[in-house]
Structures are given as structure tokens and as C-alpha cells.
Design a protein around this motif. Structure first.
Motif, mmCIF file in Angstrom:
data_model
loop_
_atom_site.group_PDB
_atom_site.id
_atom_site.type_symbol
_atom_site.label_atom_id
_atom_site.label_comp_id
_atom_site.label_asym_id
_atom_site.label_seq_id
_atom_site.Cartn_x
_atom_site.Cartn_y
_atom_site.Cartn_z
ATOM 1 N N ALA A 150 0.843 -1.197 0.000
ATOM 2 C CA ALA A 150 0.000 0.000 0.000
ATOM 3 C C ALA A 150 0.875 1.243 0.000
ATOM 4 N N THR A 152 1.051 5.431 -1.799
ATOM 5 C CA THR A 152 0.492 6.487 -2.627
ATOM 6 C C THR A 152 1.649 7.145 -3.358
ATOM 7 N N ASP A 204 3.814 5.899 2.510
ATOM 8 C CA ASP A 204 3.093 4.767 3.097
ATOM 9 C C ASP A 204 1.741 5.240 3.625
ATOM 10 N N PRO A 205 0.900 4.349 4.154
ATOM 11 C CA PRO A 205 -0.437 4.762 4.608
ATOM 12 C C PRO A 205 -0.437 5.831 5.688
#
Length: 292
Positions: A150, A152, A204-205
Motif C-alpha cells: 500500500a 500512494t 506509506d499509509p
């Protein structure tokens, strides 16, 4: 017709980039890419111009050299003079003589295309094998898969200073001797090679900047270059290197590149493994040639 060596002015640099673009090919050996010059642009266009050397016959550029640091010369040659002995001897003589303004006395390194007459001439003059490198290529004829972690990924832009700062921070953390700064990022991004490049940042998240990559297209149907890619040391071992490499490959595919090329020190097994995990296939090793 005599071969001459020339240091270009800043106004000639677009011509230099155009020549390097025209020499790229998926079957060509890994060598100086327009993206290498684009990455060097972080030092400013005057420094770039002062560090470039051109070997010409009449008005034709036969070879381009980049003096990358005090003791490293990186060279590429036009495909139609790959085996040209006169050019090879001219480059070898210029590299050997400190008075010719390329390399100082003592230890020095030349990165010349594997299998070229230039490489053979240097070997014949006593230059020995040095650092070994593994080129890796990923074909971009098909879609690039999404990463399994995960993240972005955002495109770093001059109008997003927070992203620029984080991209620089990742670079400086990933490479211990890095001298990258926000000012140098902006110099790089203002250069003409960056018109067909992308700088990407992965978070990261939690929003932490974990990895970054800059990729350079040479034009539609030609191989693009990864230069550089880095993962923040606090976030290694979690698949972020593969994720940002996949994002870079996807960006190159959008820019029309036929393949993604990257070179890693053969001794850096972790880097080679990361690129291979992102679908980059190792090619035959290449070696620097050293003196002293």
C-alpha cells in the motif's frame, strides 16, 4: 577529415541531448543516456556545459563525454562509428593526457560502451577493469502491474514544495554521500532533459515519504532510464523499492518508452534483486576501465 574535441556552450546543450537520444536503442549497450545528463543538470547548466566534451568530424558529433566528478569520464558514441578506430584513438589519447582537460594525473576511470572501439583502445593502452555493473531492462510493451504494498505515489512538481522537500530527504537518507538539495532539484527540473522526465515520491499509509525515483525518457520507442531510485533506510525491506520502480516503469510507458533501463553495481546484490523483482531482466555485466 580530422577529429576535434570541443567543450560546448550552454546554447549547444539541446543539440547534445538530441545526439544522445538518437543513439539509444533496446539492443544498444548501456551507455551515457540523456537522462544521465539530465540528472547532472542539478549542478546547473553552466556546470553541465563545462563538463561535456564533444568529438566531431566536420559538423557531425561522433561521441559525447561527461566529466562526472574529478576522476570519472562517461562516454557514448554514435552507432555508425562504434568501431571507428580513429575516433577510438582520439578519445584514448585525450583520456590519457591530463593536459587535454579531461582527467587528472593518477587514478581515473572511464565508462565507455562495452564492445566499442573506444573501450578496446583504452584496454590496449593499459587501462584495467574496475567496478562491475549489472544493467537491467524491463520491456514496456505491455501494462505494468500494480505493487503489492500500500503506497500512494505522487509526481513531484515545483509548485508542491512539501513533496520536493520530502523527495530530497529520501535521496539524502538513501545515499550517504548525497549532496542533493531542494535548490538542486529545482535546477534539475528546469533543465530541458526534464521535459520528458518524471520524479515520483511514494508515501506509506501514514503519509511518511518512503521511496523516490526519477525516470528519463529518451523519446517514443526508445529506452528510458532510471536515475536515481532510493528507499529511506527506515523503511527498507517492505517492498517499497519494488513499488517505486514499478511506478517509474509505468511513468516511462506513459511517456512512450520502449523499455526501462537501470544500472546497479554488481556488488550491490540488494539493488539488483529489487530491480529484478520489478521485472527488470539482468543483462551481461559491464565494467569501468581504470588507471592508477
Amino acid at each position: 577529415m580530422t577529429i576535434t574535441k570541443h567543450t560546448p556552450g550552454t546554447e549547444e546543450l539541446p543539440t547534445v541531448l538530441a545526439a544522445l537520444r538518437g543513439w539509444q536503442g533496446d539492443q544498444a549497450p548501456a551507455a551515457l543516456h540523456p537522462g544521465d545528463v539530465g540528472w547532472f543538470w542539478r549542478f546547473g547548466e553552466r556546470t553541465v556545459a563545462a563538463s561535456v566534451r564533444l568529438w566531431r568530424r566536420d559538423d557531425q558529433i561522433l561521441a559525447v563525454g561527461l566529466v562526472d566528478g574529478a576522476r570519472l569520464l562517461r562516454v557514448n558514441v554514435a552507432p555508425d562509428v562504434f568501431a571507428d578506430e580513429e575516433l577510438a584513438q582520439a578519445v584514448a589519447v585525450d583520456a590519457a593526457d591530463p593536459g587535454r582537460g579531461l582527467l587528472p594525473e593518477g587514478e581515473a576511470t572511464v565508462d565507455a560502451p562495452s564492445g566499442s572501439a573506444v573501450s578496446a583502445a583504452l584496454r590496449a593502452d593499459g587501462w584495467s577493469e574496475g567496478e562491475r555493473w549489472t544493467p537491467l531492462r524491463r520491456d514496456l510493451g505491455g501494462p505494468v502491474e500494480d505493487p503489492e504494498v500500500a503506497v500512494t505515489v505522487t509526481v513531484v512538481r515545483p509548485d508542491r514544495p512539501g513533496d520536493v522537500a520530502d523527495r530530497v530527504a529520501v535521496q539524502r537518507s538513501a545515499f550517504a554521500r548525497s549532496t542533493f538539495t531542494e535548490e538542486r532539484w529545482h535546477l534539475m527540473a528546469a533543465g530541458p532533459a526534464y521535459d520528458s522526465a518524471r520524479c515520483l515520491l511514494a508515501r506509506d499509509p501514514s503519509g511518511a515519504a518512503v521511496a523516490a525515483i526519477t525516470v528519463w525518457s529518451a523519446g517514443p520507442g526508445l529506452p528510458g532510464l532510471v536515475e536515481p531510485m532510493g528507499v529511506h533506510p527506515d523503511h527498507r525491506g517492505r517492498g517499497y523499492g519494488r513499488a517505486i520502480t514499478l511506478a517509474g516503469a509505468a511513468a516511462l510507458r506513459e511517456l512512450g518508452s520502449s523499455s526501462a533501463l537501470v544500472c546497479a553495481e554488481s556488488s550491490n546484490a540488494a539493488a539488483v534483486a529489487t530491480y529484478a523483482a520489478a521485472g527488470c531482466v539482468p543483462q551481461p555485466e559491464i565494467v569501468d576501465l581504470c588507471r592508477g
